[in-house]
Enzyme design. Sequence first.
Site, PDB file in Angstrom:
ATOM      1  N   LYS A   1      75.425  -8.024 -50.832  1.00  0.00           N
ATOM      2  CA  LYS A   1      76.251  -8.879 -51.691  1.00  0.00           C
ATOM      3  C   LYS A   1      75.808  -8.742 -53.142  1.00  0.00           C
ATOM      4  CE  LYS A   1      77.466 -12.551 -48.355  1.00  0.00           C
ATOM      5  NZ  LYS A   1      78.936 -12.473 -48.508  1.00  0.00           N
TER       6      LYS A   1
ATOM      7  N   PRO B   1      64.127 -11.807 -51.069  1.00  0.00           N
ATOM      8  CA  PRO B   1      64.398 -10.698 -50.144  1.00  0.00           C
ATOM      9  C   PRO B   1      64.081 -11.041 -48.687  1.00  0.00           C
ATOM     10  CG  PRO B   1      63.165  -9.938 -52.060  1.00  0.00           C
ATOM     11  CD  PRO B   1      63.160 -11.433 -52.114  1.00  0.00           C
TER      12      PRO B   1
ATOM     13  N   SER C   1      76.888 -15.710 -52.284  1.00  0.00           N
ATOM     14  CA  SER C   1      76.062 -16.650 -51.535  1.00  0.00           C
ATOM     15  C   SER C   1      74.763 -16.916 -52.282  1.00  0.00           C
ATOM     16  CB  SER C   1      75.732 -16.096 -50.141  1.00  0.00           C
ATOM     17  OG  SER C   1      74.837 -16.950 -49.451  1.00  0.00           O
TER      18      SER C   1
END
Length: 264
Positions: free
Chosen positions: A157, A131, A125
Amino acid sequence: LLSKTGYLPIGTVRSEASRQALLDGTAGIGASPDSPPIPPESVVVCDITNSDTSSLNDIVKECDAVMICTSAKPAPTGEINEETKRPKFGFPNGQPELVDWIGQKNLIDAAKNTGKDMHVVLCSSMGGTNPENSLNNLGKVTNEDGTTSGGDILKWKRKAEVYLIESGLPYTVVHPGGLLNEPGNERELCLGVDDKIPGTTNNSVPREDVANVMIAALENDSYRGRSFDLVSKPVGEGEVTTDYKNLVDSLGGKNCDYSLGEIA
């Protein structure tokens, strides 16, 4: 893949109920009503998050490549966040740490265990360089001691991506923007790195076009050892992408920088 000559794809699902729903509902997942049904032998039950990976290893050892499209799926909990007044989300079928890290790690390990130098194409993604991306807040809870747990889907991920890159296996990592349930093969596709894509301000892409790029990665060596972002222009803007080698060449050799953002 089922519609392309030379491929015998095997998809995995976590339960028999999911398998049957997939076999019964082909049109509901993007295929046209007149599309041929998925052959039952092309879908097998195998929970990649299980600590016992023997069945996963048995499936992967018969393959020539692995395409990872798994992701933890958020859903409303029915509660409201008192501070933001917005619905709270959780991950009823497994937190990102379990699905996006442990499950994907198990798949990568299964590919490595074959000893075949197996190409792994990972669908991840966009958003991983930030963050504070709102996706990381989904499913996150604050504990009594002030610490947090759960959520951080993009960080988990990213951990799986780095694990794949460092595995020594041939790899391709695709970071699509927002996924659209709209027809593919109708738009100009655009690639970039580190959440910056030149040529468009659009940040979405049809699922079918993501699949096309992942298949192109299997068929074109220029996609090996690459990590990039993917979006599309709106329909009618630009030229419809048909040359997938030229598409990856548009990156000019650039790959995503994993020193950016945070890794769980």
